[in-house]
Design a protein around this motif. Structure first.
Motif, mmCIF file in Angstrom:
data_model
loop_
_atom_site.group_PDB
_atom_site.id
_atom_site.type_symbol
_atom_site.label_atom_id
_atom_site.label_comp_id
_atom_site.label_asym_id
_atom_site.label_seq_id
_atom_site.Cartn_x
_atom_site.Cartn_y
_atom_site.Cartn_z
ATOM 1 N N HIS A 151 0.735 -1.129 0.026
ATOM 2 C CA HIS A 151 -0.016 0.064 0.147
ATOM 3 C C HIS A 151 0.856 1.476 0.167
ATOM 4 O O HIS A 151 0.432 2.265 -0.211
ATOM 5 C CB HIS A 151 -0.989 -0.048 1.077
ATOM 6 C CG HIS A 151 -0.354 -0.441 2.703
ATOM 7 N ND1 HIS A 151 0.647 0.532 3.039
ATOM 8 C CD2 HIS A 151 -0.734 -1.180 3.375
ATOM 9 C CE1 HIS A 151 0.957 -0.103 4.280
ATOM 10 N NE2 HIS A 151 0.157 -1.032 4.568
ATOM 11 N N GLY A 152 2.136 1.128 0.127
ATOM 12 C CA GLY A 152 3.024 2.291 0.201
ATOM 13 C C GLY A 152 2.936 3.323 1.167
ATOM 14 O O GLY A 152 3.276 4.299 1.242
ATOM 15 N N LEU A 153 2.205 2.891 2.253
ATOM 16 C CA LEU A 153 2.058 3.591 3.684
ATOM 17 C C LEU A 153 3.310 3.543 4.622
ATOM 18 O O LEU A 153 3.333 2.383 5.129
ATOM 19 C CB LEU A 153 0.637 3.338 4.184
ATOM 20 C CG LEU A 153 -0.427 3.673 3.543
ATOM 21 C CD1 LEU A 153 -1.724 3.414 4.096
ATOM 22 C CD2 LEU A 153 -0.364 5.339 2.923
ATOM 23 N N SER A 154 4.118 4.493 4.959
ATOM 24 C CA SER A 154 5.428 4.392 5.630
ATOM 25 C C SER A 154 4.881 4.809 6.996
ATOM 26 O O SER A 154 3.931 5.571 7.212
ATOM 27 C CB SER A 154 6.385 4.975 5.190
ATOM 28 O OG SER A 154 6.190 6.565 5.245
ATOM 29 N N ILE A 155 5.734 4.427 7.902
ATOM 30 C CA ILE A 155 5.342 5.071 9.353
ATOM 31 C C ILE A 155 5.653 6.344 9.508
ATOM 32 O O ILE A 155 5.226 7.236 10.199
ATOM 33 C CB ILE A 155 6.440 4.237 10.337
ATOM 34 C CG1 ILE A 155 5.753 2.878 10.572
ATOM 35 C CG2 ILE A 155 6.501 4.868 11.752
ATOM 36 C CD1 ILE A 155 4.388 2.870 11.071
ATOM 37 N N THR A 156 6.700 6.916 8.755
ATOM 38 C CA THR A 156 6.896 8.431 8.550
ATOM 39 C C THR A 156 5.626 9.221 7.972
ATOM 40 O O THR A 156 5.193 10.183 8.600
ATOM 41 C CB THR A 156 7.896 8.639 7.519
ATOM 42 O OG1 THR A 156 9.315 8.155 8.014
ATOM 43 C CG2 THR A 156 8.382 10.202 7.470
ATOM 44 N N PHE A 157 5.101 8.582 6.944
ATOM 45 C CA PHE A 157 3.638 9.288 6.638
ATOM 46 C C PHE A 157 2.597 9.307 7.631
ATOM 47 O O PHE A 157 1.992 10.067 7.905
ATOM 48 C CB PHE A 157 3.293 8.696 5.165
ATOM 49 C CG PHE A 157 1.969 8.997 4.778
ATOM 50 C CD1 PHE A 157 1.871 10.299 3.885
ATOM 51 C CD2 PHE A 157 0.766 8.144 4.946
ATOM 52 C CE1 PHE A 157 0.599 10.643 3.600
ATOM 53 C CE2 PHE A 157 -0.564 8.725 4.580
ATOM 54 C CZ PHE A 157 -0.627 9.798 3.896
ATOM 55 N N LEU A 158 2.626 8.031 8.425
ATOM 56 C CA LEU A 158 1.359 7.821 9.434
ATOM 57 C C LEU A 158 1.737 8.518 10.695
ATOM 58 O O LEU A 158 0.749 8.520 11.348
ATOM 59 C CB LEU A 158 1.016 6.504 9.655
ATOM 60 C CG LEU A 158 0.649 5.566 7.942
ATOM 61 C CD1 LEU A 158 0.787 4.173 8.430
ATOM 62 C CD2 LEU A 158 -0.530 5.878 7.713
ATOM 63 N N SER A 159 2.886 8.879 10.869
ATOM 64 C CA SER A 159 3.363 9.267 12.281
ATOM 65 C C SER A 159 2.394 10.522 12.783
ATOM 66 O O SER A 159 2.103 10.504 13.899
ATOM 67 C CB SER A 159 4.802 9.776 12.311
ATOM 68 O OG SER A 159 5.011 10.749 11.243
ATOM 69 N N ASP A 160 1.917 11.330 11.919
ATOM 70 C CA ASP A 160 1.178 12.613 12.300
ATOM 71 C C ASP A 160 -0.180 12.295 12.117
ATOM 72 O O ASP A 160 -1.102 13.365 12.317
ATOM 73 C CB ASP A 160 1.787 13.860 11.627
ATOM 74 C CG ASP A 160 1.448 13.687 10.281
ATOM 75 O OD1 ASP A 160 1.104 12.576 9.661
ATOM 76 O OD2 ASP A 160 1.582 14.848 9.483
ATOM 77 N N LYS A 161 -0.779 11.226 11.804
ATOM 78 C CA LYS A 161 -2.287 10.824 11.600
ATOM 79 C C LYS A 161 -3.148 10.387 12.728
ATOM 80 O O LYS A 161 -2.088 10.095 13.879
ATOM 81 C CB LYS A 161 -2.579 9.693 10.590
ATOM 82 C CG LYS A 161 -1.654 9.808 9.251
ATOM 83 C CD LYS A 161 -2.205 11.331 8.739
ATOM 84 C CE LYS A 161 -1.710 11.442 7.299
ATOM 85 N NZ LYS A 161 -0.079 11.858 7.360
#
Length: 227
Positions: A57-67
């Motif tokens: 899915h291409g979702l990294s922890i870096t991307f998700l960290s502020d969600k």
């Protein structure tokens, strides 16, 4: 009839082993027609992202960290789905993750009697065929050229089209046809115009016409009817 088509993305395959929900996409359909109303959210899973899952899915922890965490939007999600039936591809997987997240929030799980599994529908409609979302899109001519990786909302949009095909195709206007049939079946008053009666005309030749015809025949030399 209101239905919610939805999909999830996760950190793995099993919520019981610690995998978490990271994306949720929902589409509202009424009478098999998308209304344009959606619910879409990314979630911080508070854990690492396995490379195999990120490749899907291409979702990294870096991307998700502020969600937000799931519990921060759980109420909004439950309000959106209401008491509608929930449609997903391999729905048991998605229900498992949603209910695991709801239980962690201290909320009631979504009853599985509301579950519609398009894999099960496809098995009945196309026994022995490939049943992946990609395969069904190909079968029904649904464009997925913009789908380079899995995405919950994108996959829900594709699934909505597949679901329409699995449940009767794009003949959404059958109710209109029924209404037209009812109208056609109603008696229609037709004004009948009275016509003037005319007596039959004579069809026999007059004496003068017979005499003229006989005279003409006398002028014909070597007539065929004399052979």
């Amino acid at each position: 009839m209101r239905e919610i088509i939805f999909d999830t993305e996760t950190t793995g395959l099993d919520p019981k082993s610690g995998d978490r929900l990271v994306e949720l996409g929902c589409i509202e359909m009424v009478n098999r027609v998308p209304t344009g109303q959606t619910f879409h959210a990314y979630f911080n899973p508070d854990r690492d992202m396995p490379a195999a899952a990120e490749a899907v899915h291409g979702l990294s922890i870096t991307f998700l960290s502020d969600k937000p965490r799931f519990h921060e939007r759980a109420g909004e999600f439950l309000d959106f789905i209401g008491d509608s039936m929930l449609v997903a591809h391999n729905a048991g997987f998605d229900f498992g993750f949603i209910n695991a997240e709801l239980e962690m929030c201290g909320l009631e799980p979504v009853c599985r009697t509301r579950m519609i599994d398009t894999v099960a529908l496809a098995k009945v409609r196309h026994p022995g065929a490939k049943l992946s979302l990609d395969a069904l899109c190909t079968r029904y001519g649904i464009d997925r050229s913009h789908r380079t990786k899995h995405g919950a909302l994108l996959d829900a949009e594709l699934l909505a089209q597949v679901y329409v095909e699995l449940t009767g195709g794009r003949q959404i206007g059958l109710s209109l046809v029924a209404e037209r049939s009812e109208i056609a079946a109603q008696p229609v008053a037709v004004a009948v115009r009275e016509r003037e009666f005319r007596p039959p005309r004579p069809h026999a030749a007059s004496e003068a016409e017979l005499a003229a015809h006989a005279a003409f025949l006398e002028t014909v030399s070597a007539p065929l009817w004399d052979d």
